[in-house]
Design a protein around this motif. Structure first.
Motif, PDB file in Angstrom:
ATOM      1  N   ALA A 143       0.825  -1.216   0.000  1.00 40.33           N
ATOM      2  CA  ALA A 143       0.000   0.000   0.000  1.00 40.33           C
ATOM      3  C   ALA A 143       0.854   1.259   0.000  1.00 40.33           C
ATOM      4  O   ALA A 143       0.448   2.297  -0.526  1.00 40.33           O
ATOM      5  CB  ALA A 143      -0.931  -0.005   1.205  1.00 40.33           C
ATOM      6  N   GLY A 144       2.048   1.166   0.602  1.00 36.59           N
ATOM      7  CA  GLY A 144       2.891   2.361   0.724  1.00 36.59           C
ATOM      8  C   GLY A 144       3.969   2.507  -0.317  1.00 36.59           C
ATOM      9  O   GLY A 144       4.814   3.395  -0.212  1.00 36.59           O
ATOM     10  N   MET A 145       3.942   1.666  -1.357  1.00 31.39           N
ATOM     11  CA  MET A 145       5.060   1.664  -2.316  1.00 31.39           C
ATOM     12  C   MET A 145       5.233   2.984  -3.072  1.00 31.39           C
ATOM     13  O   MET A 145       6.334   3.303  -3.538  1.00 31.39           O
ATOM     14  CB  MET A 145       4.890   0.515  -3.316  1.00 31.39           C
ATOM     15  CG  MET A 145       3.732   0.681  -4.280  1.00 31.39           C
ATOM     16  SD  MET A 145       3.756  -0.549  -5.620  1.00 31.39           S
ATOM     17  CE  MET A 145       3.544  -2.055  -4.683  1.00 31.39           C
ATOM     18  N   TYR A 146       4.166   3.766  -3.206  1.00 36.64           N
ATOM     19  CA  TYR A 146       4.278   5.042  -3.924  1.00 36.64           C
ATOM     20  C   TYR A 146       4.376   6.239  -2.982  1.00 36.64           C
ATOM     21  O   TYR A 146       4.311   7.388  -3.425  1.00 36.64           O
ATOM     22  CB  TYR A 146       3.083   5.221  -4.861  1.00 36.64           C
ATOM     23  CG  TYR A 146       2.986   4.128  -5.908  1.00 36.64           C
ATOM     24  CD1 TYR A 146       3.963   3.998  -6.898  1.00 36.64           C
ATOM     25  CD2 TYR A 146       1.931   3.208  -5.888  1.00 36.64           C
ATOM     26  CE1 TYR A 146       3.883   2.986  -7.852  1.00 36.64           C
ATOM     27  CE2 TYR A 146       1.849   2.196  -6.822  1.00 36.64           C
ATOM     28  CZ  TYR A 146       2.833   2.092  -7.811  1.00 36.64           C
ATOM     29  OH  TYR A 146       2.756   1.084  -8.754  1.00 36.64           O
ATOM     30  N   ASN A 147       4.525   5.957  -1.704  1.00 42.76           N
ATOM     31  CA  ASN A 147       4.676   7.020  -0.703  1.00 42.76           C
ATOM     32  C   ASN A 147       6.145   7.099  -0.310  1.00 42.76           C
ATOM     33  O   ASN A 147       6.654   6.234   0.408  1.00 42.76           O
ATOM     34  CB  ASN A 147       3.797   6.698   0.519  1.00 42.76           C
ATOM     35  CG  ASN A 147       3.834   7.774   1.577  1.00 42.76           C
ATOM     36  OD1 ASN A 147       4.814   8.500   1.714  1.00 42.76           O
ATOM     37  ND2 ASN A 147       2.769   7.886   2.355  1.00 42.76           N
ATOM     38  N   TRP A 153      11.525   6.044   5.091  1.00 44.41           N
ATOM     39  CA  TRP A 153      11.716   6.158   6.533  1.00 44.41           C
ATOM     40  C   TRP A 153      11.069   5.041   7.358  1.00 44.41           C
ATOM     41  O   TRP A 153      11.576   4.693   8.432  1.00 44.41           O
ATOM     42  CB  TRP A 153      11.147   7.499   7.030  1.00 44.41           C
ATOM     43  CG  TRP A 153      11.833   8.682   6.433  1.00 44.41           C
ATOM     44  CD1 TRP A 153      11.446   9.379   5.329  1.00 44.41           C
ATOM     45  CD2 TRP A 153      13.038   9.291   6.879  1.00 44.41           C
ATOM     46  NE1 TRP A 153      12.325  10.385   5.052  1.00 44.41           N
ATOM     47  CE2 TRP A 153      13.326  10.362   6.005  1.00 44.41           C
ATOM     48  CE3 TRP A 153      13.905   9.039   7.940  1.00 44.41           C
ATOM     49  CZ2 TRP A 153      14.434  11.176   6.153  1.00 44.41           C
ATOM     50  CZ3 TRP A 153      15.015   9.863   8.092  1.00 44.41           C
ATOM     51  CH2 TRP A 153      15.267  10.905   7.209  1.00 44.41           C
ATOM     52  N   VAL A 154       9.991   4.478   6.864  1.00 43.66           N
ATOM     53  CA  VAL A 154       9.227   3.546   7.696  1.00 43.66           C
ATOM     54  C   VAL A 154       9.387   2.089   7.267  1.00 43.66           C
ATOM     55  O   VAL A 154       9.463   1.186   8.106  1.00 43.66           O
ATOM     56  CB  VAL A 154       7.723   3.925   7.679  1.00 43.66           C
ATOM     57  CG1 VAL A 154       6.902   2.946   8.507  1.00 43.66           C
ATOM     58  CG2 VAL A 154       7.535   5.346   8.182  1.00 43.66           C
ATOM     59  N   GLU A 155       9.448   1.851   5.971  1.00 43.42           N
ATOM     60  CA  GLU A 155       9.381   0.481   5.459  1.00 43.42           C
ATOM     61  C   GLU A 155      10.466  -0.425   6.041  1.00 43.42           C
ATOM     62  O   GLU A 155      10.180  -1.561   6.460  1.00 43.42           O
ATOM     63  CB  GLU A 155       9.455   0.472   3.935  1.00 43.42           C
ATOM     64  CG  GLU A 155       9.209  -0.907   3.341  1.00 43.42           C
ATOM     65  CD  GLU A 155       9.107  -0.871   1.828  1.00 43.42           C
ATOM     66  OE1 GLU A 155       8.491  -1.797   1.257  1.00 43.42           O
ATOM     67  OE2 GLU A 155       9.650   0.073   1.210  1.00 43.42           O
TER      68      GLU A 155
END
Length: 276
Positions: A143-147, A153-155
């Motif tokens: 879900a966060g791949m484009y953020n 920082w988070v992944e």
């Protein structure tokens, strides 16, 4: 603004509006205000009582003025876009859709959660296999791949936790989906930020909706004292100019008085059969 503009409320406010409009156009900002400000400038004579009330209450001079004066003028410039017929109609339609989604999302979440649970059961009980198994961390990463903030920082920190704690420590994806539905069910229905309940839930009425919306905006604007309120005559002038009402439907002082009295007496919360 020259010194002459400080001697007359109308001249002062007109010059102030000219300067602000030039600045806004130069910065290409608040474009929706521009046509309203231009119309106001073309009909200055109709705004005299408005400007007089503003300057008498807040004071004015070339060197300094109460910030409430600017905010009240800005409220006027913004009102044509916020409280016109089309804008209010769009917000009413948006409210209907939001209410519908508020009812639909929990049902959809529940159905998806049940489908995921059933899928898991079939894999486990009927000896089916698949090349991939969905877990919460993979789901969040996808879900966060484009953020860029997430990937930068988070992944990596999330993946470290995934390596440190095995699957029994993480909620299953279907539980996450179910939680979305629970959250939506538990929160209150959306409330419009600019328009009071009497406008959103009442019958359509161009003048009534404008008056209630504009008065509410002034009351809720910081640095404009609660003691300040435009007279009925001034509200009528503002409505006629910013809404560009036709000559056969012009707002009058008496019409504004009726609307305000009805609001004060709670009429619009009980009934809305008027067409003012």
């Amino acid at each position: 603004m020259d010194t002459q503009s400080t001697r007359c409320p109308t001249t002062f406010c007109e010059a102030f509006t000219y300067q602000e409009l030039a600045d806004l156009k130069g910065g290409n900002v608040w474009n929706s205000w521009h046509p309203i400000m231009e119309r106001i400038l073309s009909r200055t004579c109709e705004m005299k009582c408005v400007y007089t009330e503003l300057c008498e209450h807040f004071g004015y001079s070339l060197e300094s003025y109460n910030p409430g004066l600017r905010l009240a003028l800005e409220a006027i410039w913004a009102s044509g876009g916020l409280f016109n017929k089309d804008s209010i109609s769009n917000k009413r339609e948006a409210q209907k859709e939001l209410v519908s989604l508020h009812e639909e999302i929990p049902s959809l979440a529940n159905r998806l959660s049940e489908a995921l649970i059933r899928q898991r059961e079939l894999f486990d009980t009927e000896d089916f296999t698949t090349g991939e198994h969905m877990n919460l961390v993979d789901l969040i990463s996808s879900a966060g791949m484009y953020n860029g903030h997430f990937t930068g920082w988070v992944e990596n920190e999330l993946k470290k936790l995934d390596g440190e704690y095995d699957g029994k420590y993480w909620p299953e994806p279907e539980r996450l989906v179910s939680a979305i539905g629970d959250f939506e069910s538990s929160r209150e229905l959306p409330v419009q930020g600019y328009l009071p309940e009497e406008v959103m839930d009442g019958r359509k009425s161009v003048l009534k909706d404008f008056v209630l919306g504009f008065d509410s905006d002034l009351i809720n604007t910081r640095q404009i004292p609660k003691s300040f309120s435009f007279s009925n005559a001034s509200i009528a002038s503002i409505a006629n100019v910013v809404l560009d009402l036709p000559k056969n439907r012009l707002a009058t002082e008496d019409a504004i008085r009726v609307i305000r009295n009805r609001r004060k007496n709670g009429f619009y919360k009980k009934n809305d059969n008027d067409r003012l």
